[in-house]
Write an enzyme that holds these catalytic residues in place. Structure first.
Site, PDB file in Angstrom:
ATOM      1  N   HIS A  45      -1.379   0.037  -0.688  1.00  0.00           N
ATOM      2  CA  HIS A  45      -1.059   1.300  -0.375  1.00  0.00           C
ATOM      3  C   HIS A  45      -1.292   2.623  -0.956  1.00  0.00           C
ATOM      4  CE1 HIS A  45       3.056  -1.513  -1.751  1.00  0.00           C
ATOM      5  NE2 HIS A  45       2.622  -1.949  -1.089  1.00  0.00           N
ATOM      6  N   ASN A  98      -1.008   0.172  -6.479  1.00  0.00           N
ATOM      7  CA  ASN A  98      -0.952   0.462  -7.490  1.00  0.00           C
ATOM      8  C   ASN A  98      -1.816   2.482  -6.669  1.00  0.00           C
ATOM      9  OD1 ASN A  98       1.083   0.054  -9.039  1.00  0.00           O
ATOM     10  ND2 ASN A  98      -1.439  -0.311 -10.543  1.00  0.00           N
TER      11      ASN A  98
HETATM   12  C1  BV8 Z   1       6.653  -2.498   5.295  1.00  0.00           C
HETATM   13  C2  BV8 Z   1       3.307   4.029  -2.821  1.00  0.00           C
HETATM   14  C3  BV8 Z   1       5.987  -2.850   7.952  1.00  0.00           C
HETATM   15  C4  BV8 Z   1       3.582   5.566  -1.905  1.00  0.00           C
HETATM   16  C5  BV8 Z   1       4.664   2.501  -1.916  1.00  0.00           C
HETATM   17  C6  BV8 Z   1      10.259  -7.276   3.708  1.00  0.00           C
HETATM   18  C7  BV8 Z   1       8.326  -7.478   4.577  1.00  0.00           C
HETATM   19  C8  BV8 Z   1       8.103  -6.497   4.429  1.00  0.00           C
HETATM   20  C9  BV8 Z   1       8.561  -5.390   4.508  1.00  0.00           C
HETATM   21  C10 BV8 Z   1      10.041  -5.381   3.907  1.00  0.00           C
HETATM   22  C11 BV8 Z   1      10.589  -6.569   3.693  1.00  0.00           C
HETATM   23  N1  BV8 Z   1      11.448  -6.065   3.378  1.00  0.00           N
HETATM   24  C12 BV8 Z   1      11.902  -4.908   2.866  1.00  0.00           C
HETATM   25  C13 BV8 Z   1      10.972  -4.408   3.458  1.00  0.00           C
HETATM   26  C14 BV8 Z   1      10.119  -2.618   3.500  1.00  0.00           C
HETATM   27  C15 BV8 Z   1      10.079  -2.123   1.920  1.00  0.00           C
HETATM   28  C16 BV8 Z   1      10.382  -3.078   0.782  1.00  0.00           C
HETATM   29  O1  BV8 Z   1       9.740  -3.672   0.569  1.00  0.00           O
HETATM   30  N2  BV8 Z   1      11.232  -2.224   0.841  1.00  0.00           N
HETATM   31  C17 BV8 Z   1      11.496  -2.874  -1.211  1.00  0.00           C
HETATM   32  C18 BV8 Z   1      12.286  -1.432  -1.940  1.00  0.00           C
HETATM   33  C19 BV8 Z   1      12.997  -3.634  -0.788  1.00  0.00           C
HETATM   34  N3  BV8 Z   1       8.539  -2.843   1.939  1.00  0.00           N
HETATM   35  C20 BV8 Z   1       7.966  -1.236   2.896  1.00  0.00           C
HETATM   36  O2  BV8 Z   1       8.619  -0.710   4.523  1.00  0.00           O
HETATM   37  C21 BV8 Z   1       6.227  -1.611   2.953  1.00  0.00           C
HETATM   38  N4  BV8 Z   1       5.950  -1.417   5.052  1.00  0.00           N
HETATM   39  O3  BV8 Z   1       6.819  -3.612   5.161  1.00  0.00           O
HETATM   40  O4  BV8 Z   1       6.330  -2.190   6.587  1.00  0.00           O
HETATM   41  C22 BV8 Z   1       6.721  -2.202   9.642  1.00  0.00           C
HETATM   42  C23 BV8 Z   1       5.892  -0.898   9.484  1.00  0.00           C
HETATM   43  C24 BV8 Z   1       6.522  -1.008  10.372  1.00  0.00           C
HETATM   44  C25 BV8 Z   1       6.877  -1.354  11.534  1.00  0.00           C
HETATM   45  C26 BV8 Z   1       7.252  -2.515  11.226  1.00  0.00           C
HETATM   46  C27 BV8 Z   1       7.092  -3.469   9.969  1.00  0.00           C
HETATM   47  C28 BV8 Z   1       4.986  -0.729   2.945  1.00  0.00           C
HETATM   48  C29 BV8 Z   1       6.063  -1.254   1.024  1.00  0.00           C
HETATM   49  C30 BV8 Z   1       5.054   0.426   0.555  1.00  0.00           C
HETATM   50  C31 BV8 Z   1       5.787   1.704   0.018  1.00  0.00           C
HETATM   51  N5  BV8 Z   1       4.554   2.530  -1.046  1.00  0.00           N
HETATM   52  N6  BV8 Z   1       3.474   3.254  -2.675  1.00  0.00           N
HETATM   53  C32 BV8 Z   1       3.875   6.335  -3.873  1.00  0.00           C
HETATM   54  O5  BV8 Z   1       3.283   5.537  -4.486  1.00  0.00           O
HETATM   55  O6  BV8 Z   1       4.365   7.091  -3.253  1.00  0.00           O
HETATM   56  S1  BV8 Z   1       5.462   1.210  -2.674  1.00  0.00           S
HETATM   57  C33 BV8 Z   1       5.954   1.239  -4.689  1.00  0.00           C
HETATM   58  O7  BV8 Z   1       6.638   0.684  -4.906  1.00  0.00           O
HETATM   59  C34 BV8 Z   1       4.178   1.663  -5.251  1.00  0.00           C
HETATM   60  O8  BV8 Z   1       2.710   0.686  -4.543  1.00  0.00           O
HETATM   61  C35 BV8 Z   1       4.530   0.473  -6.770  1.00  0.00           C
HETATM   62  O9  BV8 Z   1       3.531  -0.181  -6.659  1.00  0.00           O
HETATM   63  C36 BV8 Z   1       4.930  -0.779  -5.613  1.00  0.00           C
HETATM   64  C37 BV8 Z   1       5.695  -2.065  -6.078  1.00  0.00           C
HETATM   65  O10 BV8 Z   1       6.856  -1.051  -7.538  1.00  0.00           O
HETATM   66  P1  BV8 Z   1       5.691  -1.947  -8.608  1.00  0.00           P
HETATM   67  O11 BV8 Z   1       4.657  -1.224  -9.081  1.00  0.00           O
HETATM   68  O12 BV8 Z   1       6.460  -2.958  -9.186  1.00  0.00           O
HETATM   69  O13 BV8 Z   1       6.453  -1.390 -10.346  1.00  0.00           O
HETATM   70  P2  BV8 Z   1       8.164  -1.254 -10.220  1.00  0.00           P
HETATM   71  O14 BV8 Z   1       8.382  -0.214 -10.852  1.00  0.00           O
HETATM   72  O15 BV8 Z   1       9.273  -1.433  -9.433  1.00  0.00           O
HETATM   73  O16 BV8 Z   1       7.628  -2.010 -11.918  1.00  0.00           O
HETATM   74  C38 BV8 Z   1       7.369  -2.070 -12.555  1.00  0.00           C
HETATM   75  C39 BV8 Z   1       6.967  -3.038 -13.564  1.00  0.00           C
HETATM   76  O17 BV8 Z   1       6.537  -2.977 -14.347  1.00  0.00           O
HETATM   77  C40 BV8 Z   1       8.063  -3.558 -14.319  1.00  0.00           C
HETATM   78  O18 BV8 Z   1       7.943  -5.129 -13.368  1.00  0.00           O
HETATM   79  C41 BV8 Z   1       8.306  -3.871 -15.670  1.00  0.00           C
HETATM   80  O19 BV8 Z   1       8.603  -4.754 -15.958  1.00  0.00           O
HETATM   81  C42 BV8 Z   1       6.592  -3.696 -15.785  1.00  0.00           C
HETATM   82  N7  BV8 Z   1       6.101  -2.978 -16.856  1.00  0.00           N
HETATM   83  C43 BV8 Z   1       6.640  -2.523 -17.682  1.00  0.00           C
HETATM   84  N8  BV8 Z   1       5.557  -1.399 -18.000  1.00  0.00           N
HETATM   85  C44 BV8 Z   1       4.540  -3.232 -18.536  1.00  0.00           C
HETATM   86  C45 BV8 Z   1       4.871  -3.339 -17.567  1.00  0.00           C
HETATM   87  N9  BV8 Z   1       4.390  -4.446 -16.604  1.00  0.00           N
HETATM   88  C46 BV8 Z   1       2.984  -5.132 -17.266  1.00  0.00           C
HETATM   89  N10 BV8 Z   1       2.974  -3.874 -18.825  1.00  0.00           N
HETATM   90  C47 BV8 Z   1       3.316  -3.015 -18.934  1.00  0.00           C
HETATM   91  N11 BV8 Z   1       3.323  -2.116 -20.206  1.00  0.00           N
END
Ligand code: BV8
Length: 255
Positions: free
Chosen positions: A125, A108
């Site tokens: 992040h 977060n």
């Molecule tokens: C990188 C900041 C490498 C910005 C964010 C494998 C390995 C490495 C990388 C990758 C890989 N596969 C894919 C990648 C690339 C990519 C990635 O993961 N893509 C995804 C979409 C597939 N990763 C990256 O690009 C990362 N960098 O790997 O670099 C590299 C770089 C250069 C050269 C070589 C290598 C960077 C990732 C960071 C991106 N930035 N945030 C901003 O905020 O604007 S990520 C963003 O997603 C937020 O930080 C967020 O926190 C995060 C994760 O999402 P969640 O927190 O899980 O939120 P979400 O909405 O998805 O889910 C909410 C959950 O809460 C749900 O499950 C819901 O049921 C639950 N919920 C709801 N209410 C409640 C609850 N739970 C409890 N109580 C409740 N009341």
């Protein structure tokens, strides 16, 4: 809580009581009960037609700096008066009662764990409330010559008056490396913990979600706290179905 969930809950409490080291990975869901929309909730209003993954990239910012800047400005404004909820407080109070026993790792950028009083937070992040330069300042012959991003000329986005460099939010965008020190500390915590508590994350974003895999590979119990299914459920030893503000206080209280 039905009887099967009750027995899982008690089992998790036993694991936590016995654990010398607990690692905790949180995501946007732990801020949901503070009124902060989760990252993948459908974007509302003018952002409804964008996927967050398409806005949270350097390429999107370079293509249309004002649009991406305005998205972050709106999110910052929406966060201004937001308070931590009982889930954030339960974690902070546990960390204060048991110094060094729980390593808090968060995806977060909203600062709510810090606002709740968590003494240490590994913010993988970054933070939405600070800015950094988009490029290295071309006029600076030495790092101290560069003007500070807080001195940038106001704008959407702010810009360096000397070299035109743009200010950008100090968050980690998709395609960007995570902060090295924070990620190294998070991986160390994942490798040495007996329990990895994963709360409020869909487990969709890497390398953060990979920490749960690392913990499991090192022999830790992986526990999920989420009202819905996640991409990490399949590697979990226990899934507690419910919200973090309801479950975390009961999981971490009184010990
Ligand atoms: C990188 C900041 C490498 C910005 C964010 C494998 C390995 C490495 C990388 C990758 C890989 N596969 C894919 C990648 C690339 C990519 C990635 O993961 N893509 C995804 C979409 C597939 N990763 C990256 O690009 C990362 N960098 O790997 O670099 C590299 C770089 C250069 C050269 C070589 C290598 C960077 C990732 C960071 C991106 N930035 N945030 C901003 O905020 O604007 S990520 C963003 O997603 C937020 O930080 C967020 O926190 C995060 C994760 O999402 P969640 O927190 O899980 O939120 P979400 O909405 O998805 O889910 C909410 C959950 O809460 C749900 O499950 C819901 O049921 C639950 N919920 C709801 N209410 C409640 C609850 N739970 C409890 N109580 C409740 N009341």
């Amino acid at each position: 809580m039905d009887s099967s969930q009750a027995s899982i809950f008690e089992q998790v409490r036993v694991w936590l009581h016995a654990a010398r080291h607990i690692a905790m990975l949180t995501g946007a869901g732990v801020s949901a009960e503070s009124g902060v929309p989760t990252f993948r909730d459908a974007q509302t209003g003018m952002w409804a037609r964008f996927r967050p993954e398409d806005l949270a990239t350097e390429e999107a910012f370079r293509r249309d700096p004002q649009r991406v800047w305005d998205w972050y400005a709106e999110r910052r404004e929406n966060l201004r008066d937001v308070q931590p909820n009982a889930g954030h407080s339960a974690v902070a109070e546990f960390q204060q009662r048991h110094p060094g026993r729980l390593t808090l790792i968060t995806q977060n950028v909203d600062g709510l764990h810090q606002k709740a009083g968590s003494p240490s937070v590994l913010a993988l992040h970054g933070t939405i409330f600070e800015n950094q330069w988009l490029d290295r300042c071309e006029l600076a012959r030495r790092p101290m010559d560069a003007c500070h991003v807080d001195q940038a000329e106001p704008g959407r986005p702010p810009r360096c008056a000397q070299c035109g460099n743009l200010a950008r939010p100090a968050v980690v965008w998709f395609g960007e490396m995570l902060p090295t020190a924070a990620m190294a500390a998070a991986e160390q915590a994942a490798r040495r913990c007996e329990v990895m508590l994963v709360a409020g994350t869909s487990g969709a974003v890497y390398p953060a979600a990979g920490l749960a895999h690392q913990a499991r590979a090192a022999g830790a119990k992986v526990v999920i706290v989420n009202p819905d299914e996640t991409e990490l459920d399949e590697i979990a030893d226990a899934v507690l179905t419910g919200t973090s503000a309801r479950i975390l206080p009961r999981l971490l209280e009184d010990w």
